[in-house]
Design an enzyme around this catalytic site. Structure first.
Site, short mmCIF file in Angstrom:
data_model
loop_
_atom_site.label_atom_id
_atom_site.label_comp_id
_atom_site.label_asym_id
_atom_site.label_seq_id
_atom_site.Cartn_x
_atom_site.Cartn_y
_atom_site.Cartn_z
N ARG A 53 -2.95 72.51 -4.63
CA ARG A 53 -2.69 72.68 -3.20
C ARG A 53 -1.60 71.72 -2.75
NH1 ARG A 53 -6.40 68.95 0.14
NH2 ARG A 53 -7.43 67.64 -1.42
N LYS A 64 -13.33 59.85 -2.83
CA LYS A 64 -14.48 59.63 -3.71
C LYS A 64 -14.65 58.17 -4.11
CE LYS A 64 -14.92 64.28 -5.62
NZ LYS A 64 -14.91 65.11 -6.84
N GLY A 138 -28.03 7.01 11.31
CA GLY A 138 -26.63 6.68 11.04
C GLY A 138 -25.99 5.96 12.21
N PHE A 142 -18.58 5.75 17.39
CA PHE A 142 -18.93 6.62 18.52
C PHE A 142 -20.27 6.25 19.13
CE2 PHE A 142 -20.56 8.35 14.57
CZ PHE A 142 -21.90 8.58 14.88
N GLY A 143 -21.19 5.69 18.30
CA GLY A 143 -22.56 5.44 18.75
C GLY A 143 -23.52 5.53 17.58
N ASP A 255 -12.86 18.74 8.00
CA ASP A 255 -13.37 17.39 7.72
C ASP A 255 -14.38 17.40 6.59
OD1 ASP A 255 -13.34 14.67 8.09
OD2 ASP A 255 -14.81 14.66 9.71
N LYS A 257 -16.10 16.40 3.27
CA LYS A 257 -16.26 15.22 2.41
C LYS A 257 -17.76 15.05 2.19
CE LYS A 257 -15.75 12.22 6.48
NZ LYS A 257 -15.01 11.08 7.05
N ASN A 260 -20.17 14.31 5.06
CA ASN A 260 -20.46 15.33 6.07
C ASN A 260 -21.29 16.48 5.53
OD1 ASN A 260 -19.21 13.92 8.07
ND2 ASN A 260 -17.28 15.05 7.96
N THR A 292 -9.85 13.28 6.73
CA THR A 292 -9.94 12.09 5.90
C THR A 292 -8.76 12.08 4.93
OG1 THR A 292 -12.35 12.15 6.07
CG2 THR A 292 -11.42 10.88 4.23
#
Length: 442
Positions: A53, A64, A138, A142-143, A255, A257, A260, A292
């Protein structure tokens, strides 16, 4: 060069060129957009090609392949210059997800949505006064991160990250903190630490997170020196799953490592600390210099703009560090480290304990050119999962949580902090107030 976004491509063929040959194997589906082609088939008797055809604009062939059949049963030859839209099976499955999965996925999504709505309702009714501080997990500039216990249910404990607002303003980290909050609250993955809700007062921001009491991966690596290959494979796979989830949402992590990665009570590793994560969308880059030093990709150092491929670079660095105890690129200061990184992974002498397949994967992840990096090619993260180093690895068991981890931490109760280092009590004076209003979304 975000090839993983490719869903379809175009093929052009001049008159007389074979688009498909009978008997060849293939996994692509074609839709005609321009021109005509003839379909022929070689008959068993006589071996003559019989005309079947014609195909024209809007016609298709090769369907298919979606039913698992990859053997071509006819020739397709361009009768004039033609253009076809080409969709490969991998891209089709990414786009559609497989017809069989559609109804099941709907149920799963509905169940998950109901679960998270119920969870949100529970946490939205809590206040800071509803918690007791148990121990410190931890500390940082930052705190602190404290293990806190729900007063009304002593079996429910969480990690509370307490951030000094004034310190965030002084170090201009407001955008990073806002981004961290938005990304973590929307991250519903078993390989990412959950953030349930946030609180604030005039001095601090509080992030109420899932408590993972198995300890930091970095602490275990420090104590053991290095990991066996099978142990490294398990933790690398956990990161691959976390990255696959984040990248599917257009989020870059930036980040990675051992510090983390934190273990839950079963021993599964989860990503934590999303201070450098950013939603960049698909096919876009970002130019912020962060990360890092030992894990920073060369395009970040050169300020060329970076995307999710930078995460795959860091995955190769993580593999090397877990296998040897230290990252491949190290200098006496960050600038020296960056110069060593720019010399490339081929300049690194690999220890003999790193097997041939592990070395091959690390080098493919740490290609200088992001476009050539494994994980950033057409098949995305599947190229990593199918690499020889992962041969025989039970990815399905990992996703379902049925795979036994290589290290199972001892966690005796919901308040057991023995897998963390001991930290002195916080005797610092409270920080100054910050009422500038940048934290309105907390």
């Amino acid at each position: 060069c975000s090839f993983q976004l490719l869903v379809a491509s175009f093929l052009t063929a001049p008159e007389g060129e074979y688009i498909i040959r009978q008997g060849a194997r293939g996994d692509t589906f074609f839709i005609f957009t321009k021109g005509k082609a003839d379909v022929t088939r070689f008959e068993r008797v006589g071996g003559e090609a019989v005309y079947v055809r014609s195909l024209g604009k809007g016609d298709w062939f090769g369907e298919k392949v979606f039913q698992g059949e990859d053997l071509r049963t006819a020739n397709v030859i361009a009768a004039e210059a033609v253009t076809c839209l080409v969709i490969d099976l991998e891209s089709f499955n990414k786009l559609i997800g497989g017809f069989d999965d559609v109804s099941n996925k709907g149920h799963e999504d509905a169940d998950a949505k109901a679960k998270y709505e119920e969870e949100n309702a529970f946490f939205s009714n809590l206040n800071l006064a509803d918690f007791n501080i148990i121990d410190t997990l931890g500390v940082g500039g930052f705190g602190r991160v404290e293990l806190v216990q729900l007063k009304s249910d002593e079996n429910k404990t969480f990690a509370m990250k307490i951030l000094k607002k004034r310190h965030i303003v002084d170090t201009r980290q407001q955008e990073h903190i806002r981004s961290e909050k938005l990304i973590m609250q929307e991250a519903h993955s078993d390989f990412i630490v959950r953030l349930y809700r946030t609180f604030k007062d005039s001095k601090y921001l509080y992030m109420l997170m899932e408590a993972c009491l198995g300890g930091e991966l970095w602490t275990i690596l420090r104590d053991r020196g290095s990991f066996e290959e099978s142990t490294t494979r398990f933790y690398t796979a956990c990161v691959v799953e976390a990255f696959a989830y984040l990248h599917s949402k257009g989020i870059i992590y930036r980040d990675l490592k051992p510090e983390n990665l934190i273990l839950d009570h079963k021993g599964y590793a989860k990503l934590v600390d999303f201070g450098f994560a950013k939603k960049i969308g698909f096919g876009k880059k970002t130019w912020t210099f962060c990360g890092t030093p030992e894990y920073v990709a060369p395009e970040i150092i050169l300020n060329k703009g970076h995307d999710i491929s930078a995460d795959y670079w860091s995955l190769g660095i993580l593999m090397y560090e877990l296998l040897t105890g230290s990252p491949p690129f190290t200098g006496t200061d960050p600038m020296k480290t960056y110069n060593i990184i720019l010399k490339g992974i081929d300049m690194i002498v690999f220890p003999k304990k790193i097997t041939k397949n592990a070395l091959n994967l690390i080098k493919k992840l740490c290609k200088d050119n992001p476009c050539e990096r494994l994980g950033n090619l057409k098949n995305g993260v599947k190229d990593i999962q199918k690499h020889k180093w992962f041969e025989g690895f039970n990815w399905e068991g990992l996703k379902k949580g049925t795979l036994t981890p290589p290290i199972i931490p001892t966690v005796t109760s919901a308040i057991d902090t023995s897998n963390f280092d001991s930290f002195p009590e916080d005797n610092e004076d409270p920080p100054p107030d910050d009422n500038s209003g940048w934290d309105v979304d907390f």
